[in-house]
Design an enzyme around this catalytic site. Structure first.
Site, PDB file in Angstrom:
ATOM      1  N   ASP A  96       0.861  -1.179   0.000  1.00 52.07           N
ATOM      2  CA  ASP A  96       0.000   0.000   0.000  1.00 52.07           C
ATOM      3  C   ASP A  96       0.897   1.229   0.000  1.00 52.07           C
ATOM      4  O   ASP A  96       1.802   1.345   0.834  1.00 52.07           O
ATOM      5  CB  ASP A  96      -0.878  -0.008   1.260  1.00 52.07           C
ATOM      6  CG  ASP A  96      -2.244   0.605   1.024  1.00 52.07           C
ATOM      7  OD1 ASP A  96      -2.340   1.528   0.205  1.00 52.07           O
ATOM      8  OD2 ASP A  96      -3.220   0.147   1.656  1.00 52.07           O
ATOM      9  N   ASP A 197      -3.022   4.729  -2.739  1.00 50.83           N
ATOM     10  CA  ASP A 197      -4.076   5.344  -1.937  1.00 50.83           C
ATOM     11  C   ASP A 197      -4.488   6.700  -2.523  1.00 50.83           C
ATOM     12  O   ASP A 197      -3.632   7.491  -2.925  1.00 50.83           O
ATOM     13  CB  ASP A 197      -3.552   5.519  -0.509  1.00 50.83           C
ATOM     14  CG  ASP A 197      -4.597   5.988   0.466  1.00 50.83           C
ATOM     15  OD1 ASP A 197      -5.566   5.239   0.692  1.00 50.83           O
ATOM     16  OD2 ASP A 197      -4.448   7.094   1.012  1.00 50.83           O
ATOM     17  N   GLU A 239      -6.775   4.043  -6.206  1.00 48.32           N
ATOM     18  CA  GLU A 239      -8.048   4.247  -5.514  1.00 48.32           C
ATOM     19  C   GLU A 239      -8.620   5.607  -5.881  1.00 48.32           C
ATOM     20  O   GLU A 239      -7.920   6.618  -5.838  1.00 48.32           O
ATOM     21  CB  GLU A 239      -7.841   4.186  -3.996  1.00 48.32           C
ATOM     22  CG  GLU A 239      -9.114   4.448  -3.199  1.00 48.32           C
ATOM     23  CD  GLU A 239      -8.846   4.771  -1.739  1.00 48.32           C
ATOM     24  OE1 GLU A 239      -9.687   4.413  -0.900  1.00 48.32           O
ATOM     25  OE2 GLU A 239      -7.802   5.384  -1.437  1.00 48.32           O
ATOM     26  N   HIS A 313     -10.697  -2.377   3.869  1.00 52.40           N
ATOM     27  CA  HIS A 313     -10.504  -1.842   5.222  1.00 52.40           C
ATOM     28  C   HIS A 313     -11.328  -0.590   5.494  1.00 52.40           C
ATOM     29  O   HIS A 313     -11.442  -0.158   6.642  1.00 52.40           O
ATOM     30  CB  HIS A 313      -9.019  -1.539   5.439  1.00 52.40           C
ATOM     31  CG  HIS A 313      -8.512  -0.455   4.530  1.00 52.40           C
ATOM     32  ND1 HIS A 313      -8.330  -0.650   3.176  1.00 52.40           N
ATOM     33  CD2 HIS A 313      -8.170   0.839   4.770  1.00 52.40           C
ATOM     34  CE1 HIS A 313      -7.892   0.474   2.621  1.00 52.40           C
ATOM     35  NE2 HIS A 313      -7.791   1.381   3.557  1.00 52.40           N
ATOM     36  N   ASP A 314     -11.879   0.032   4.440  1.00 51.43           N
ATOM     37  CA  ASP A 314     -12.672   1.250   4.589  1.00 51.43           C
ATOM     38  C   ASP A 314     -14.176   1.014   4.491  1.00 51.43           C
ATOM     39  O   ASP A 314     -14.954   1.959   4.631  1.00 51.43           O
ATOM     40  CB  ASP A 314     -12.281   2.271   3.510  1.00 51.43           C
ATOM     41  CG  ASP A 314     -10.987   2.990   3.815  1.00 51.43           C
ATOM     42  OD1 ASP A 314     -10.644   3.108   5.003  1.00 51.43           O
ATOM     43  OD2 ASP A 314     -10.315   3.444   2.868  1.00 51.43           O
TER      44      ASP A 314
END
Length: 539
Positions: A96, A197, A239, A313-314
């Protein structure tokens, strides 16, 4: 065939995956200890959420040192060992990468705030006050102003997220070169690529209040490709929460030399009231969901690749959100898996999804770990929401739902740790855990395992054209995948009611490829589907 088109990626949230030393926090040696499990599942890549040094204001997405491992997670030797051990099992590690912002404890920002004349001052975005206040009314994604005042210098710095996550100034060429050097540090270690990200924010123009998709964004991404991952055989995924089928090719078309694929979130926004926020809820409309998937499966060019996911995870657990996590948990978890994994694109599994893990309801704000939910609570109280309304919204959409410890075994701590877990383990640990799943040949786990195997064995899953069927049916989600050799039919009863339908005007008995029932064949002329019943056949 590009290697990342026929594999499945597994996302690990390291803090909650497996603790090896009893401190209650998941770590890299814990991940290494579970690689055989991942190999059994069949995945060939792991997207690893951040393990870099960080004050953990936003659980690792606020990085203070990109080239060091947070001591909670282990050491750089542990990281090198993970890359090597995963490689022995044909699993690549996707790191990430967070390059929109750093932590305010990163040495660059510490120097920038100490000395206004330092070169690192321009590594961030600073503005003078306007009429004694913030430069403009840009808002932080976590609530409040996106500008934070620095009393010493008399200027504001920009933070699209927490005030402890100052945004980097991508207009600064020297800063960009330092970022590329850091990315190559990891690529030279042999990682399999990057998940980028909030990548659409790099080209922001805060003076014009433009955050996403700014005017220089794609110039920066092309330069990044040229200087870093374009020189390696790796995969990249970006993302963006505002992506459309029209803008996706700008990031991920094969001829663009930017990224390999993008995450889009439109399918996870349709239980929100239009023009509001993710916290303003409405009932899921299946027809709307099908329209979104149809648009993304057919509305982008063949030269632009899709990513496929339900959980990360979000986002909250999909079986609790779009399925039925009580009476039909197993059936609906399998249904959601089958529907997604047989679409066109690279599928992602979030840890625990493969055993049907569910949301964890809280009763009080004191139980919240996530900075976003905590700030929402106080913001909504001030706006007049009741405490009950806020807790309901957090239980439905809060990020903590995905971050509960992985449920490995039927024990008080779920096999996650021998110490006190950093976050509460879900109370349904007896029913939902890896040990039980592996013993039950009809568990959700083995549906995921078979879907991964089907992708490796059948090219129609990779290159078949997508055709939505029964778009206006309120309970049935059905589509076909077809290439020159094969046509597969995927049919799901996306409801908790029995549903009858006909997909052929004559008797047509077809054998099952995969399903979530014990039926071996179906008659397409007369289908009577139980709640959430789902099957795949070759026509």
């Amino acid at each position: 065939m590009t290697w990342w088109k026929n594999l499945v990626v597994y996302q690990i949230y390291p803090r909650s995956f497996q603790d090896s030393n009893g401190d209650g926090i998941g770590d890299i040696p814990g991940i290494i200890a579970r690689l055989d499990y991942l190999q059994k599942l069949g995945i060939n890549a792991v997207w690893l959420s951040p393990v870099y040094e960080s004050p953990n204001d936003d659980n690792g997405y606020d990085i203070s040192n990109y080239e060091a491992i947070h001591p909670e997670y282990g050491t750089m030797d542990d990281m090198d060992n993970l890359i090597a051990e995963a490689g022995k099992r044909n699993i690549r590690i996707i790191m990430d990468q967070v390059v929109n912002h750093t932590s305010d404890e990163h040495p660059w920002f510490q120097e920038a705030i100490r000395d206004k004349t330092s070169k690192y001052r321009d590594y961030y975005i600073w503005r003078d006050p306007v009429n004694g206040r913030e430069p403009n009314d840009l808002k932080s994604a976590f609530g409040g102003s996106a500008w934070e005042y620095d009393e010493k210098s008399g200027q504001y710095y920009l933070h699209i997220f927490s005030r402890k996550q100052p945004d980097l100034n991508w207009e600064n060429k020297e800063m960009r070169q330092d970022i590329y050097k850091m990315m190559n540090f990891w690529l030279d270690k042999g990682i399999g690529g990057f998940r980028m990200d909030v990548i659409d924010l790099l080209g922001k123009d805060p003076d014009q209040k433009i955050t996403g998709n700014g005017p220089k964004l794609h110039d920066f991404l092309k330069e990044m490709h040229q200087k870093t991952f374009g020189n390696y055989d790796v995969m990249t995924v970006g993302e963006s929460w505002v992506l459309t089928p029209e803008t996706a090719p700008l990031f991920a078309d094969e001829g663009r030399n930017e990224l390999n694929m993008m995450f889009q979130f439109e399918h996870l926004m349709i239980d929100e009231l239009p023009e509001t926020s993710k916290w303003d809820l409405k009932k899921l409309d299946l027809i709307e969901l099908k329209q979104v998937f149809n648009k993304w499966q057919t509305g982008i060019p063949d030269t632009t690749w899709n990513s496929l996911f339900w959980d990360n995870h979000d986002t909250p657990r999909i079986v609790s959100r779009y399925g039925n996590d009580k009476k039909y948990r197993v059936e609906s978890a399998k249904m959601l898996a089958i529907l997604l994994h047989l679409m066109k694109g690279t599928p992602y599994i979030y840890q625990g999804e493969e055993i049907g893990m569910t949301n964890l309801a809280i009763n009080h704000i004191s139980e919240v770990q996530d900075i976003e939910s905590y700030r929402l609570y106080h913001e909504k109280l001030a706006q007049g929401w009741t405490e009950e309304q806020i807790i309901e919204a957090i239980n439905t959409k809060g990020r903590d739902n995905a971050r509960t410890p992985m449920q490995w075994a039927d024990s008080a701590k779920g096999g996650f740790t021998t110490g006190t877990p950093w976050m509460k383990v879900n109370s349904n640990i007896q029913e939902i855990n890896v040990e039980e799943a592996l013993k039950d040949e009809n568990s959700v786990f083995y549906t995921y395992q078979k879907l991964i195997q089907l992708r490796k064995e059948h090219t129609v899953v990779i290159d078949g054209a997508f055709k939505m069927l029964l778009l206006d049916h309120p309970e049935i989600f059905a589509y076909e995948r077809q290439n020159s050799d094969t046509t597969w039919l995927i049919v799901a009863n996306f409801s908790d009611q029995e549903t009858k339908l006909s997909l052929s005007d004559k008797e047509q008995i077809v054998e099952v490829i995969i399903s979530n029932s014990d039926k071996k064949a179906y008659n397409l002329k007369e289908l009577n589907l139980s709640p959430y019943e789902t099957f795949v056949v070759e026509k």
